[in-house]
Enzyme design. Structure first.
Site, PDB file in Angstrom:
ATOM      1  N   MET A  30       0.845  -1.194   0.000  1.00 31.79           N
ATOM      2  CA  MET A  30       0.000   0.000   0.000  1.00 31.79           C
ATOM      3  C   MET A  30       0.885   1.250   0.000  1.00 31.79           C
ATOM      4  O   MET A  30       0.438   2.323   0.410  1.00 31.79           O
ATOM      5  CB  MET A  30      -0.933   0.002   1.209  1.00 31.79           C
ATOM      6  CG  MET A  30      -1.879  -1.198   1.191  1.00 31.79           C
ATOM      7  SD  MET A  30      -3.406  -0.904   2.086  1.00 31.79           S
ATOM      8  CE  MET A  30      -2.782  -0.612   3.721  1.00 31.79           C
ATOM      9  N   GLY A  31       2.134   1.109  -0.457  1.00 29.62           N
ATOM     10  CA  GLY A  31       3.024   2.273  -0.521  1.00 29.62           C
ATOM     11  C   GLY A  31       3.594   2.644   0.829  1.00 29.62           C
ATOM     12  O   GLY A  31       3.594   1.824   1.754  1.00 29.62           O
ATOM     13  N   LEU A  33       6.674   2.994   1.414  1.00 26.89           N
ATOM     14  CA  LEU A  33       7.577   1.837   1.463  1.00 26.89           C
ATOM     15  C   LEU A  33       8.771   2.083   2.370  1.00 26.89           C
ATOM     16  O   LEU A  33       9.279   3.204   2.460  1.00 26.89           O
ATOM     17  CB  LEU A  33       8.049   1.502   0.043  1.00 26.89           C
ATOM     18  CG  LEU A  33       6.923   1.209  -0.950  1.00 26.89           C
ATOM     19  CD1 LEU A  33       7.503   0.875  -2.320  1.00 26.89           C
ATOM     20  CD2 LEU A  33       6.014   0.079  -0.478  1.00 26.89           C
ATOM     21  N   GLU A  35      12.264  -0.326   4.463  1.00 29.87           N
ATOM     22  CA  GLU A  35      13.181  -1.455   4.259  1.00 29.87           C
ATOM     23  C   GLU A  35      12.479  -2.815   4.382  1.00 29.87           C
ATOM     24  O   GLU A  35      12.959  -3.802   3.844  1.00 29.87           O
ATOM     25  CB  GLU A  35      14.348  -1.382   5.249  1.00 29.87           C
ATOM     26  CG  GLU A  35      15.428  -0.380   4.858  1.00 29.87           C
ATOM     27  CD  GLU A  35      16.196  -0.785   3.596  1.00 29.87           C
ATOM     28  OE1 GLU A  35      16.310  -1.993   3.312  1.00 29.87           O
ATOM     29  OE2 GLU A  35      16.673   0.115   2.894  1.00 29.87           O
ATOM     30  N   GLY A  36      11.367  -2.861   5.121  1.00 26.21           N
ATOM     31  CA  GLY A  36      10.621  -4.123   5.220  1.00 26.21           C
ATOM     32  C   GLY A  36      10.127  -4.537   3.831  1.00 26.21           C
ATOM     33  O   GLY A  36      10.268  -5.692   3.417  1.00 26.21           O
ATOM     34  N   HIS A  37       9.571  -3.563   3.086  1.00 28.57           N
ATOM     35  CA  HIS A  37       9.147  -3.857   1.710  1.00 28.57           C
ATOM     36  C   HIS A  37      10.372  -4.180   0.855  1.00 28.57           C
ATOM     37  O   HIS A  37      10.328  -5.052  -0.014  1.00 28.57           O
ATOM     38  CB  HIS A  37       8.406  -2.656   1.102  1.00 28.57           C
ATOM     39  CG  HIS A  37       7.170  -2.265   1.847  1.00 28.57           C
ATOM     40  ND1 HIS A  37       7.120  -1.168   2.678  1.00 28.57           N
ATOM     41  CD2 HIS A  37       5.936  -2.829   1.897  1.00 28.57           C
ATOM     42  CE1 HIS A  37       5.909  -1.063   3.202  1.00 28.57           C
ATOM     43  NE2 HIS A  37       5.168  -2.060   2.756  1.00 28.57           N
ATOM     44  N   GLY A 148       5.073  -9.869   4.296  1.00 28.93           N
ATOM     45  CA  GLY A 148       5.867  -9.775   5.519  1.00 28.93           C
ATOM     46  C   GLY A 148       5.197 -10.496   6.678  1.00 28.93           C
ATOM     47  O   GLY A 148       3.970 -10.503   6.807  1.00 28.93           O
ATOM     48  N   LYS A 150       5.339  -9.429   9.539  1.00 26.44           N
ATOM     49  CA  LYS A 150       4.862  -8.356  10.426  1.00 26.44           C
ATOM     50  C   LYS A 150       3.337  -8.432  10.537  1.00 26.44           C
ATOM     51  O   LYS A 150       2.783  -8.325  11.618  1.00 26.44           O
ATOM     52  CB  LYS A 150       5.308  -7.017   9.822  1.00 26.44           C
ATOM     53  CG  LYS A 150       4.625  -5.814  10.369  1.00 26.44           C
ATOM     54  CD  LYS A 150       5.306  -5.310  11.601  1.00 26.44           C
ATOM     55  CE  LYS A 150       4.558  -4.155  12.217  1.00 26.44           C
ATOM     56  NZ  LYS A 150       3.568  -3.549  11.378  1.00 26.44           N
ATOM     57  N   SER A 187       4.663   1.274   7.920  1.00 23.42           N
ATOM     58  CA  SER A 187       4.334   2.540   7.252  1.00 23.42           C
ATOM     59  C   SER A 187       3.708   3.513   8.233  1.00 23.42           C
ATOM     60  O   SER A 187       3.737   4.725   8.043  1.00 23.42           O
ATOM     61  CB  SER A 187       3.373   2.287   6.098  1.00 23.42           C
ATOM     62  OG  SER A 187       3.920   1.313   5.248  1.00 23.42           O
TER      63      SER A 187
END
Ligand code: PAF
Length: 284
Positions: A30-31, A33, A35-37, A148, A150, A187
């Site tokens: 969902m943008g 972004l 480092e996880g993405h 992720g 998460k 995010s």
């Protein structure tokens, strides 16, 4: 890196990659972004897949209009990051492109794993996620898809959705990425000020305390909840669950389990989770 906006262009790109023998590595986002993405995109590259990132803030998964309005959006840095992390293409469809006829008549709903936790606290959220993820998978076609850990409950739901409907995706779950201070990247972290960030560190501290010595499920629950509360987090839940079914473990349970946490800091709902080894409380 290719930047496209329409379903037609994306469908054609994915079909062309498949027909030339390549595997798409789909990274739905969902943008906003971070480092996880980045770790999802890099994992797709490492797996030899061609990363296609989607950026779409899906209104159907927000049950609170103010949460949707506050959701961070900034396309230029997102595109630059995608390119730096190795994305081959980014798809940024409009709301009208994704959901042309509203209210939408079709909803995908996964029962069981979605009922507790985020599902209980955010009515309609998982139906919105399941509906958009099914659509993303249908447009792209068979591929590897990266999510992720998460959002542990979301990942469990997507695995179930993919299995139940034979959507033909290989679902890859990737570990949580944390800042140096331990805060899980999200995010939503940009919505916290320095004080809020300090409070939010209670999540990772609670997870550390849960794993520093062998404990029963009941002890883990109590220790983690106390840690969150003493940090000033307004706790939504702190539970120890079976990693697949997400059912809370029994007091006699021994073995690996997952601790799921959620709470509100400065009006922002945050989640975190981690593995924990549980010893049985039998005979205590
Ligand atoms: O995890 C997210 O960012 C979203 O829930 C997803 C999977 C992209 C669906 O909108």
């Amino acid at each position: 890196m290719i930047h496209i906006n329409t379903i037609e262009e994306w469908r054609a790109l994915a079909a062309q990659l498949r027909s030339s023998g390549q595997t798409v590595g789909l990274v739905p986002t969902m943008g906003a972004l971070h480092e996880g993405h980045g770790s999802l995109i890099r994992r797709a590259v490492d797996d030899g897949a061609v990363p296609i990132v989607t950026i779409f803030v899906n209104p159907r998964q927000f049950n609170d209009a103010s949460d949707l309005a506050a959701y961070p959006r900034d396309e230029a840095p997102d595109l630059a990051n995608c390119e730096a992390w190795g994305a081959a293409a980014v798809v940024t469809p409009s709301v009208h492109e994704m959901w042309p006829t509203t209210p939408t008549a079709t909803t995908v709903s996964v029962t069981g794993v979605t009922e507790r936790f985020e599902g209980a606290g955010r009515p309609g959220h998982f139906d919105g996620v399941a509906s958009v993820v099914t659509k993303l998978f249908a447009i792209n076609g068979p591929a590897r898809a990266y999510f992720g850990e998460k959002d542990f409950q979301q990942l469990a739901m997507v695995r179930r959705l993919n299995d139940d409907l034979s959507l033909g995706m290989t679902i890859v779950g990737c570990p949580i990425v944390r800042d140096e201070d331990g805060l899980a990247l999200s995010s939503r972290n940009v919505l916290l000020d320095a004080e809020g960030r300090h409070v939010a560190l209670g999540f990772s501290r609670g997870l550390r305390e849960a794993t520093e010595q062998p404990r029963s499920a009941g002890d883990v629950r109590a220790v983690v909840r106390a840690s969150l509360e003493s940090s000033g987090i307004d706790v939504a839940y702190a539970e120890v669950v079976d990693p697949l079914s997400l059912e809370p473990v029994t007091p006699e349970y021994a073995g690996t389990a997952r601790v799921l946490l959620a709470g509100v800091v400065q009006g922002v709902r945050l989640i975190d989770n981690g593995d924990v080894t549980i010893v049985s409380s039998e005979g205590e």
